[in-house]
Every structure is written in structure tokens, then in C-alpha cells.
Design a protein around this motif. Sequence first.
Motif, PDB file in Angstrom:
ATOM      1  N   VAL A  12       0.841  -1.205   0.000  1.00 47.32           N
ATOM      2  CA  VAL A  12       0.000   0.000   0.000  1.00 47.32           C
ATOM      3  C   VAL A  12       0.871   1.248   0.000  1.00 47.32           C
ATOM      4  CG1 VAL A  12      -1.672   1.304   1.377  1.00 47.32           C
ATOM      5  CG2 VAL A  12      -2.003  -1.129   1.005  1.00 47.32           C
ATOM      6  N   ALA A  13       1.973   1.224   0.729  1.00 46.71           N
ATOM      7  CA  ALA A  13       2.868   2.388   0.759  1.00 46.71           C
ATOM      8  C   ALA A  13       3.457   2.662  -0.624  1.00 46.71           C
ATOM      9  CB  ALA A  13       3.979   2.170   1.782  1.00 46.71           C
ATOM     10  N   VAL A  14       3.882   1.610  -1.317  1.00 43.40           N
ATOM     11  CA  VAL A  14       4.441   1.787  -2.663  1.00 43.40           C
ATOM     12  C   VAL A  14       3.369   2.298  -3.618  1.00 43.40           C
ATOM     13  CG1 VAL A  14       5.428   0.531  -4.630  1.00 43.40           C
ATOM     14  CG2 VAL A  14       6.287   0.132  -2.327  1.00 43.40           C
ATOM     15  N   ALA A  15       2.151   1.755  -3.521  1.00 44.32           N
ATOM     16  CA  ALA A  15       1.059   2.213  -4.381  1.00 44.32           C
ATOM     17  C   ALA A  15       0.710   3.672  -4.098  1.00 44.32           C
ATOM     18  CB  ALA A  15      -0.171   1.332  -4.180  1.00 44.32           C
ATOM     19  N   LEU A  16       0.709   4.058  -2.830  1.00 45.46           N
ATOM     20  CA  LEU A  16       0.433   5.461  -2.488  1.00 45.46           C
ATOM     21  C   LEU A  16       1.486   6.391  -3.067  1.00 45.46           C
ATOM     22  CD1 LEU A  16      -0.828   5.573   1.200  1.00 45.46           C
ATOM     23  CD2 LEU A  16      -1.839   6.694  -0.754  1.00 45.46           C
ATOM     24  N   ILE A  17       2.733   5.995  -2.956  1.00 48.55           N
ATOM     25  CA  ILE A  17       3.811   6.829  -3.503  1.00 48.55           C
ATOM     26  C   ILE A  17       3.627   6.995  -5.007  1.00 48.55           C
ATOM     27  CG2 ILE A  17       6.294   6.898  -3.963  1.00 48.55           C
ATOM     28  CD1 ILE A  17       6.661   5.542  -1.209  1.00 48.55           C
ATOM     29  N   GLY A  18       3.327   5.894  -5.695  1.00 42.74           N
ATOM     30  CA  GLY A  18       3.120   5.968  -7.143  1.00 42.74           C
ATOM     31  C   GLY A  18       1.937   6.843  -7.520  1.00 42.74           C
ATOM     32  N   SER A  53      -7.810  10.789  -6.975  1.00 46.40           N
ATOM     33  CA  SER A  53      -7.922  11.270  -5.600  1.00 46.40           C
ATOM     34  C   SER A  53      -8.730  10.306  -4.739  1.00 46.40           C
ATOM     35  CB  SER A  53      -8.524  12.670  -5.567  1.00 46.40           C
ATOM     36  OG  SER A  53      -9.842  12.647  -6.081  1.00 46.40           O
ATOM     37  N   ARG A  54      -9.744   9.664  -5.332  1.00 45.61           N
ATOM     38  CA  ARG A  54     -10.527   8.681  -4.566  1.00 45.61           C
ATOM     39  C   ARG A  54      -9.719   7.417  -4.285  1.00 45.61           C
ATOM     40  NH1 ARG A  54     -16.605   9.231  -7.110  1.00 45.61           N
ATOM     41  NH2 ARG A  54     -16.894  11.382  -6.417  1.00 45.61           N
ATOM     42  N   VAL A  55      -8.957   6.965  -5.259  1.00 49.39           N
ATOM     43  CA  VAL A  55      -8.104   5.795  -5.040  1.00 49.39           C
ATOM     44  C   VAL A  55      -7.029   6.110  -4.003  1.00 49.39           C
ATOM     45  CG1 VAL A  55      -6.438   4.230  -6.139  1.00 49.39           C
ATOM     46  CG2 VAL A  55      -8.549   4.809  -7.304  1.00 49.39           C
ATOM     47  N   THR A  56      -6.462   7.299  -4.062  1.00 49.84           N
ATOM     48  CA  THR A  56      -5.460   7.707  -3.085  1.00 49.84           C
ATOM     49  C   THR A  56      -6.058   7.754  -1.687  1.00 49.84           C
ATOM     50  OG1 THR A  56      -4.338   9.018  -4.770  1.00 49.84           O
ATOM     51  CG2 THR A  56      -3.769   9.489  -2.490  1.00 49.84           C
ATOM     52  N   ALA A  57      -7.266   8.295  -1.557  1.00 49.56           N
ATOM     53  CA  ALA A  57      -7.921   8.330  -0.250  1.00 49.56           C
ATOM     54  C   ALA A  57      -8.209   6.924   0.263  1.00 49.56           C
ATOM     55  CB  ALA A  57      -9.209   9.140  -0.331  1.00 49.56           C
ATOM     56  N   GLY A  58      -8.624   6.033  -0.615  1.00 49.15           N
ATOM     57  CA  GLY A  58      -8.873   4.653  -0.203  1.00 49.15           C
ATOM     58  C   GLY A  58      -7.609   3.947   0.245  1.00 49.15           C
ATOM     59  N   LEU A  59      -6.525   4.141  -0.502  1.00 53.36           N
ATOM     60  CA  LEU A  59      -5.251   3.533  -0.106  1.00 53.36           C
ATOM     61  C   LEU A  59      -4.719   4.137   1.188  1.00 53.36           C
ATOM     62  CD1 LEU A  59      -3.367   3.055  -3.494  1.00 53.36           C
ATOM     63  CD2 LEU A  59      -4.288   1.298  -1.991  1.00 53.36           C
ATOM     64  N   ALA A  60      -4.942   5.434   1.375  1.00 50.39           N
ATOM     65  CA  ALA A  60      -4.518   6.060   2.632  1.00 50.39           C
ATOM     66  C   ALA A  60      -5.288   5.465   3.804  1.00 50.39           C
ATOM     67  CB  ALA A  60      -4.726   7.571   2.570  1.00 50.39           C
ATOM     68  N   PHE A  61      -6.585   5.202   3.615  1.00 54.28           N
ATOM     69  CA  PHE A  61      -7.388   4.578   4.667  1.00 54.28           C
ATOM     70  C   PHE A  61      -6.868   3.175   4.986  1.00 54.28           C
ATOM     71  CE2 PHE A  61     -10.969   1.885   5.924  1.00 54.28           C
ATOM     72  CZ  PHE A  61     -11.338   2.534   7.097  1.00 54.28           C
ATOM     73  N   VAL A  62      -6.553   2.390   3.960  1.00 53.93           N
ATOM     74  CA  VAL A  62      -6.008   1.046   4.176  1.00 53.93           C
ATOM     75  C   VAL A  62      -4.656   1.126   4.876  1.00 53.93           C
ATOM     76  CG1 VAL A  62      -5.152  -1.032   2.995  1.00 53.93           C
ATOM     77  CG2 VAL A  62      -7.280   0.046   2.259  1.00 53.93           C
ATOM     78  N   PHE A  63      -3.848   2.110   4.500  1.00 60.64           N
ATOM     79  CA  PHE A  63      -2.533   2.294   5.136  1.00 60.64           C
ATOM     80  C   PHE A  63      -2.681   2.607   6.621  1.00 60.64           C
ATOM     81  CE2 PHE A  63       1.152   4.880   6.320  1.00 60.64           C
ATOM     82  CZ  PHE A  63       2.183   4.069   5.901  1.00 60.64           C
ATOM     83  N   PHE A  64      -3.603   3.502   6.966  1.00 63.26           N
ATOM     84  CA  PHE A  64      -3.805   3.857   8.375  1.00 63.26           C
ATOM     85  C   PHE A  64      -4.351   2.679   9.172  1.00 63.26           C
ATOM     86  CE2 PHE A  64      -4.299   8.442   6.896  1.00 63.26           C
ATOM     87  CZ  PHE A  64      -2.981   8.740   7.178  1.00 63.26           C
ATOM     88  N   VAL A  65      -5.280   1.939   8.597  1.00 61.45           N
ATOM     89  CA  VAL A  65      -5.846   0.791   9.308  1.00 61.45           C
ATOM     90  C   VAL A  65      -4.776  -0.285   9.517  1.00 61.45           C
ATOM     91  CG1 VAL A  65      -7.496  -1.114   9.080  1.00 61.45           C
ATOM     92  CG2 VAL A  65      -8.214   1.208   8.598  1.00 61.45           C
ATOM     93  N   SER A  66      -3.962  -0.532   8.507  1.00 57.86           N
ATOM     94  CA  SER A  66      -2.904  -1.535   8.672  1.00 57.86           C
ATOM     95  C   SER A  66      -1.844  -1.057   9.663  1.00 57.86           C
ATOM     96  CB  SER A  66      -2.274  -1.896   7.336  1.00 57.86           C
ATOM     97  OG  SER A  66      -1.611  -0.784   6.777  1.00 57.86           O
ATOM     98  N   SER A  67      -1.591   0.245   9.708  1.00 58.28           N
ATOM     99  CA  SER A  67      -0.649   0.776  10.702  1.00 58.28           C
ATOM    100  C   SER A  67      -1.171   0.575  12.113  1.00 58.28           C
ATOM    101  CB  SER A  67      -0.403   2.268  10.463  1.00 58.28           C
ATOM    102  OG  SER A  67       0.214   2.486   9.234  1.00 58.28           O
ATOM    103  N   LEU A  68      -2.451   0.850  12.318  1.00 58.04           N
ATOM    104  CA  LEU A  68      -3.043   0.636  13.642  1.00 58.04           C
ATOM    105  C   LEU A  68      -3.066  -0.845  14.005  1.00 58.04           C
ATOM    106  CD1 LEU A  68      -5.993   3.190  13.548  1.00 58.04           C
ATOM    107  CD2 LEU A  68      -3.888   3.339  14.866  1.00 58.04           C
ATOM    108  N   ALA A  69      -3.360  -1.707  13.040  1.00 61.49           N
ATOM    109  CA  ALA A  69      -3.376  -3.142  13.312  1.00 61.49           C
ATOM    110  C   ALA A  69      -1.977  -3.647  13.679  1.00 61.49           C
ATOM    111  CB  ALA A  69      -3.914  -3.897  12.096  1.00 61.49           C
ATOM    112  N   LEU A  70      -0.958  -3.155  12.976  1.00 61.52           N
ATOM    113  CA  LEU A  70       0.410  -3.557  13.303  1.00 61.52           C
ATOM    114  C   LEU A  70       0.822  -3.054  14.684  1.00 61.52           C
ATOM    115  CD1 LEU A  70       2.317  -3.130   9.934  1.00 61.52           C
ATOM    116  CD2 LEU A  70       2.115  -5.214  11.282  1.00 61.52           C
TER     117      LEU A  70
END
Length: 122
Positions: A12-18, A53-70
Amino acid sequence: MHTFLVVIQVLVAVALIGLVLIQHGKGADAGAAFGSGASGTVFGSRGAANFLSRVTAGLAFVFFVSSLALAYWVGGRGTAPASVVDTVPAQAEPAQVSIPDEAPVAAPAGDSAQPEGPKVPE
């Protein structure tokens, strides 16, 4: 589970950067108004910005949720660490220190400022 979350986090981090790198800034919209070719794209003149922008927001949400889960997974699931004081067994009686009985040592002649006391072994 931990390895799966780390892999998801990295992907997700690599996809967000791209996605952030391929998006145009707000100043690029002015060029599209004068026929720079953006109106003939697959998404239309405004569709790409909304989609990205919608895909970026969705990936950011997945990134935050995975960060909290980790953080939850690594942190021991909210259990408080054991106290060091609780892990040391209590002693029944304090240790007895024995002081040897010795006769007081006489002060050298002419040195009356020093009080007499027991001799301390070196």
C-alpha cells in the motif's frame, strides 16, 4: 498474521507513492482549459483527478488501518507489562550485617581534633 500485515503495509505504501507522483497539481488544471490535450484522455478532463484522488484516499485509509493493526499486534494487544517489583520474590527477613567488636583506636599524639572511633578495615 504479522507477516501478512507487513506485506500489505509495504504494498500500500508503494502504491500510495506511485499515485501521488502521477497526480497533477492544482496548477496543471489551467493548462487543460486551453487545450493541452487533457480533455481527450480516458477519464475526461476532470475524471482522472477525481478517480486518482478517490483511489489515493482509499489507499490512505487502508494504510492507516494496517498501521493501527500492526501497532496493536506488536504492542501485545493492550496488556500492561509486568512490573519488575512484582517479579522479585519478597525476602522473609532483612539480611543481618555483623560489625566486628574491636577496641577503639587511640588518636595519635597532638591530634586531638579527631574523635576516637572503631577502626574500619581497609
